[in-house]
Design a protein around this motif. Structure first.
Motif, PDB file in Angstrom:
ATOM      1  N   LEU A   1      21.587  -8.456   0.334  1.00  0.00           N
ATOM      2  CA  LEU A   1      22.315  -9.565  -0.307  1.00  0.00           C
ATOM      3  C   LEU A   1      23.710  -9.714   0.284  1.00  0.00           C
ATOM      4  O   LEU A   1      24.181 -10.842   0.504  1.00  0.00           O
ATOM      5  N   ALA A   2      24.386  -8.610   0.548  1.00  0.00           N
ATOM      6  CA  ALA A   2      25.743  -8.691   1.109  1.00  0.00           C
ATOM      7  C   ALA A   2      25.712  -9.409   2.459  1.00  0.00           C
ATOM      8  O   ALA A   2      26.531 -10.299   2.718  1.00  0.00           O
ATOM      9  N   LEU A   3      24.749  -9.021   3.310  1.00  0.00           N
ATOM     10  CA  LEU A   3      24.711  -9.604   4.656  1.00  0.00           C
ATOM     11  C   LEU A   3      24.376 -11.101   4.602  1.00  0.00           C
ATOM     12  O   LEU A   3      24.976 -11.904   5.321  1.00  0.00           O
ATOM     13  N   ALA A   4      23.446 -11.482   3.743  1.00  0.00           N
ATOM     14  CA  ALA A   4      23.059 -12.899   3.677  1.00  0.00           C
ATOM     15  C   ALA A   4      24.113 -13.733   2.960  1.00  0.00           C
ATOM     16  O   ALA A   4      24.460 -14.837   3.403  1.00  0.00           O
ATOM     17  N   ARG A   5      24.652 -13.199   1.860  1.00  0.00           N
ATOM     18  CA  ARG A   5      25.613 -13.956   1.038  1.00  0.00           C
ATOM     19  C   ARG A   5      27.057 -13.724   1.499  1.00  0.00           C
ATOM     20  O   ARG A   5      27.985 -14.196   0.862  1.00  0.00           O
ATOM     21  N   ARG A   6      27.253 -12.929   2.548  1.00  0.00           N
ATOM     22  CA  ARG A   6      28.554 -12.687   3.211  1.00  0.00           C
ATOM     23  C   ARG A   6      29.539 -11.904   2.350  1.00  0.00           C
ATOM     24  O   ARG A   6      30.762 -12.009   2.536  1.00  0.00           O
ATOM     25  N   ILE A   7      29.037 -11.128   1.397  1.00  0.00           N
ATOM     26  CA  ILE A   7      29.907 -10.445   0.436  1.00  0.00           C
ATOM     27  C   ILE A   7      30.793  -9.399   1.142  1.00  0.00           C
ATOM     28  O   ILE A   7      31.948  -9.198   0.755  1.00  0.00           O
ATOM     29  N   HIS A   8      30.245  -8.783   2.198  1.00  0.00           N
ATOM     30  CA  HIS A   8      31.072  -7.797   2.924  1.00  0.00           C
ATOM     31  C   HIS A   8      32.303  -8.466   3.541  1.00  0.00           C
ATOM     32  O   HIS A   8      33.364  -7.848   3.648  1.00  0.00           O
ATOM     33  N   GLU A   9      32.174  -9.741   3.922  1.00  0.00           N
ATOM     34  CA  GLU A   9      33.328 -10.443   4.518  1.00  0.00           C
ATOM     35  C   GLU A   9      34.386 -10.743   3.462  1.00  0.00           C
ATOM     36  O   GLU A   9      35.580 -10.640   3.730  1.00  0.00           O
ATOM     37  N   TYR A  10      33.939 -11.125   2.256  1.00  0.00           N
ATOM     38  CA  TYR A  10      34.918 -11.416   1.197  1.00  0.00           C
ATOM     39  C   TYR A  10      35.656 -10.140   0.811  1.00  0.00           C
ATOM     40  O   TYR A  10      36.861 -10.166   0.559  1.00  0.00           O
ATOM     41  N   ALA A  11      34.911  -9.017   0.754  1.00  0.00           N
ATOM     42  CA  ALA A  11      35.550  -7.736   0.406  1.00  0.00           C
ATOM     43  C   ALA A  11      36.593  -7.380   1.473  1.00  0.00           C
ATOM     44  O   ALA A  11      37.691  -6.916   1.142  1.00  0.00           O
ATOM     45  N   ALA A  12      36.261  -7.635   2.749  1.00  0.00           N
ATOM     46  CA  ALA A  12      37.223  -7.333   3.825  1.00  0.00           C
ATOM     47  C   ALA A  12      38.435  -8.260   3.728  1.00  0.00           C
ATOM     48  O   ALA A  12      39.583  -7.813   3.863  1.00  0.00           O
ATOM     49  N   SER A  13      38.207  -9.546   3.444  1.00  0.00           N
ATOM     50  CA  SER A  13      39.332 -10.490   3.321  1.00  0.00           C
ATOM     51  C   SER A  13      40.236 -10.100   2.160  1.00  0.00           C
ATOM     52  O   SER A  13      41.460 -10.226   2.233  1.00  0.00           O
TER      53      SER A  13
ATOM     54  N   ASN B   1      39.452 -16.541   2.663  1.00  0.00           N
ATOM     55  CA  ASN B   1      38.679 -17.009   3.826  1.00  0.00           C
ATOM     56  C   ASN B   1      37.289 -17.442   3.398  1.00  0.00           C
ATOM     57  O   ASN B   1      36.505 -16.615   2.948  1.00  0.00           O
ATOM     58  N   ARG B   2      37.004 -18.757   3.547  1.00  0.00           N
ATOM     59  CA  ARG B   2      35.628 -19.198   3.267  1.00  0.00           C
ATOM     60  C   ARG B   2      34.784 -19.069   4.536  1.00  0.00           C
ATOM     61  O   ARG B   2      35.294 -19.205   5.643  1.00  0.00           O
ATOM     62  N   PRO B   3      33.462 -18.844   4.341  1.00  0.00           N
ATOM     63  CA  PRO B   3      32.606 -18.787   5.533  1.00  0.00           C
ATOM     64  C   PRO B   3      32.406 -20.183   6.119  1.00  0.00           C
ATOM     65  O   PRO B   3      32.608 -21.176   5.413  1.00  0.00           O
ATOM     66  N   ASP B   4      32.016 -20.254   7.380  1.00  0.00           N
ATOM     67  CA  ASP B   4      31.627 -21.541   7.960  1.00  0.00           C
ATOM     68  C   ASP B   4      30.405 -22.073   7.214  1.00  0.00           C
ATOM     69  O   ASP B   4      29.650 -21.310   6.601  1.00  0.00           O
TER      70      ASP B   4
ATOM     71  N   SER C   1      34.387   5.593  16.482  1.00  0.00           N
ATOM     72  CA  SER C   1      33.076   4.980  16.729  1.00  0.00           C
ATOM     73  C   SER C   1      33.196   3.461  16.723  1.00  0.00           C
ATOM     74  O   SER C   1      33.813   2.879  15.818  1.00  0.00           O
ATOM     75  N   PRO C   2      32.586   2.783  17.700  1.00  0.00           N
ATOM     76  CA  PRO C   2      32.624   1.309  17.709  1.00  0.00           C
ATOM     77  C   PRO C   2      31.901   0.704  16.509  1.00  0.00           C
ATOM     78  O   PRO C   2      32.139  -0.459  16.163  1.00  0.00           O
ATOM     79  N   LEU C   3      31.072   1.487  15.828  1.00  0.00           N
ATOM     80  CA  LEU C   3      30.317   0.932  14.693  1.00  0.00           C
ATOM     81  C   LEU C   3      31.228   0.498  13.548  1.00  0.00           C
ATOM     82  O   LEU C   3      30.866  -0.371  12.757  1.00  0.00           O
ATOM     83  N   TRP C   4      32.419   1.098  13.451  1.00  0.00           N
ATOM     84  CA  TRP C   4      33.335   0.701  12.370  1.00  0.00           C
ATOM     85  C   TRP C   4      33.783  -0.763  12.512  1.00  0.00           C
ATOM     86  O   TRP C   4      34.153  -1.388  11.527  1.00  0.00           O
ATOM     87  N   ASP C   5      33.800  -1.265  13.742  1.00  0.00           N
ATOM     88  CA  ASP C   5      34.554  -2.497  14.019  1.00  0.00           C
ATOM     89  C   ASP C   5      33.719  -3.767  14.176  1.00  0.00           C
ATOM     90  O   ASP C   5      34.283  -4.843  14.363  1.00  0.00           O
ATOM     91  N   PHE C   6      32.403  -3.671  14.127  1.00  0.00           N
ATOM     92  CA  PHE C   6      31.598  -4.902  14.223  1.00  0.00           C
ATOM     93  C   PHE C   6      31.696  -5.676  12.904  1.00  0.00           C
ATOM     94  O   PHE C   6      31.583  -5.086  11.820  1.00  0.00           O
ATOM     95  N   GLU C   7      31.867  -6.989  13.026  1.00  0.00           N
ATOM     96  CA  GLU C   7      32.010  -7.809  11.822  1.00  0.00           C
ATOM     97  C   GLU C   7      30.766  -7.729  10.927  1.00  0.00           C
ATOM     98  O   GLU C   7      30.865  -7.707   9.705  1.00  0.00           O
ATOM     99  N   ASP C   8      29.594  -7.717  11.536  1.00  0.00           N
ATOM    100  CA  ASP C   8      28.370  -7.740  10.742  1.00  0.00           C
ATOM    101  C   ASP C   8      27.668  -6.390  10.694  1.00  0.00           C
ATOM    102  O   ASP C   8      26.437  -6.312  10.695  1.00  0.00           O
ATOM    103  N   VAL C   9      28.467  -5.340  10.657  1.00  0.00           N
ATOM    104  CA  VAL C   9      27.925  -3.996  10.415  1.00  0.00           C
ATOM    105  C   VAL C   9      28.586  -3.449   9.158  1.00  0.00           C
ATOM    106  O   VAL C   9      29.814  -3.405   9.056  1.00  0.00           O
ATOM    107  N   ILE C  10      27.757  -3.069   8.190  1.00  0.00           N
ATOM    108  CA  ILE C  10      28.260  -2.396   6.985  1.00  0.00           C
ATOM    109  C   ILE C  10      28.050  -0.896   7.183  1.00  0.00           C
ATOM    110  O   ILE C  10      26.942  -0.463   7.516  1.00  0.00           O
TER     111      ILE C  10
END
Ligand code: NAD
Length: 313
Positions: free
Chosen positions: A109-121, A128-131, A266-275
């Motif tokens: 649900l987080a990945l589809a509904r972009r919840i991880h991005e809102y938490a980061a913002s 920040n609204r998604p496109d 680790s580079p895994l911390w920094d990808f936008e779409d990696v939780i």
């Protein structure tokens, strides 16, 4: 097996306070005459114990009759040496389906509904609204669950509840309720080909180490996500980093890693779409109660001259 005293090792403190299990199990086994006590893995502390409940292995456990892992995975334990020493090893398979199933549903649900991005913002006080085309809904999407044991079944239940169609992979491709198509492990690349979410729920064994590598990631759609709640070693982590960097897959939700804790560089911390979650998919405040229930049954069985439940060695 003689069972007068069970130690609860301090290493379980990573998951719950040891005293909770000592009290709970002590009450439950009182009538059977089995004593339950807190221990620290030292030979002196273990001297009077016949069995131990633990997260980690200690050498002193080779002198016991029985070691119980509070995790489902037993990859932390030297299975061959325990076998040679005549020590029974059991695990906690069967208690994690609800917690891990809900965690995986949360990732989906987080990945589809972009919840991880809102938490980061939010951490930056940013509105920040998604496109317009970034958020989507999961009903009608397909997931492929690799490993259909206790964990896999819990995940299948949650994902079908969210309206996803689910395929599965296991060694023996017998039908499974809620799963449309069950593939044998040899057909893994075909199985992941049309899944939006590929979820790993297998134990780490010689057969599953590196099960998902460059070719399996290449077989996934470029809008697909990898969810790993199994063990880090099941995935070739450098191949995963390369697939994310080259946009071969859309993202990932990772609870487990080749090295834990995940190193800060680790580079895994920094990808936008990696939780990234810190190997806690199974955490629940009821964890010690669930472990106690498994152990109560084992103590009863040992008292009847049978094997404890979930014996793997
Ligand atoms: P389980 O024994 O109930 O199920 C494992 C399943 O994997 C079985 O169906 C088995 O047939 C299948 N399997 C084994 N080897 C396979 C292969 N080569 N190909 C395909 N399928 C294969 O165990 P479980 O309780 O479901 O747990 C599975 C694993 O998940 C554990 O061993 C542990 O490593 C991991 N786990 C992680 C967490 C966490 O917090 N992230 C929590 C619990 C379990």
């Amino acid at each position: 097996m003689r069972l007068d005293r069970i130690g609860v090792d301090e290493s379980v403190a990573a998951v719950f306070p040891p005293g909770r299990l000592v009290d709970r199990l002590g009450d439950a086994t009182d009538e059977s005459g089995v004593d339950v006590t807190a221990v620290d893995g030292s030979p002196e502390g273990m001297a009077d114990c016949d069995a131990v409940v633990t997260l980690e292995h200690h050498e002193a456990y080779l002198d016991l009759s029985w070691v119980h892992s509070i995790q489902a995975g037993v990859d932390r334990f030297p299975r061959d040496r325990l076998r040679e020493a005549g020590v029974a090893l059991t695990n906690s398979t069967g208690i994690h389906g609800d917690a891990v199933g809900e965690t995986v549903a949360g990732f989906v649900l987080a990945l589809a509904r972009r919840i991880h991005e809102y938490a980061a913002s939010q951490t930056a006080n940013e509105w920040n609204r998604p496109d317009w085309d970034e958020a989507w809904t999961v009903a009608g999407e397909r997931a492929c669950v690799i490993g259909l044991g206790g964990l896999g079944r819990g995940i299948v239940g949650r994902l079908t509840g969210l309206g996803l169609d689910v395929d599965g992979v296991r060694r023996d491709p017998l039908p499974e309720p809620g799963v449309d198509r069950v593939y044998p492990t040899g057909d893994l690349r075909e199985a992941v080909g049309d899944a939006r979410f590929v979820v790993l729920a297998v134990p780490l064994t010689d057969a599953t180490r590196g099960l998902v590598g460059r070719d399996e990631l290449a077989a996934m759609d470029d809008d697909a996500y990898l969810i790993n709640v199994a063990r880090g070693g099941v995935v070739d982590q450098s191949a995963l980093v390369a697939a994310l960097r080259d946009d071969e897959i859309a993202g990932a939700a990772l609870d487990v890693f080749e090295t834990e804790p995940l190193p800060a560089d680790s580079p895994l911390w920094d990808f936008e779409d990696v939780i990234v979650s810190p190997h806690c998919a199974a955490y629940t405040r009821d964890y010690y109660r669930h472990v106690a229930t498994v152990l109560e049954e084992s103590v009863r069985r040992v008292g009847d001259g049978e094997d404890p439940v979930n014996r793997v060695v």
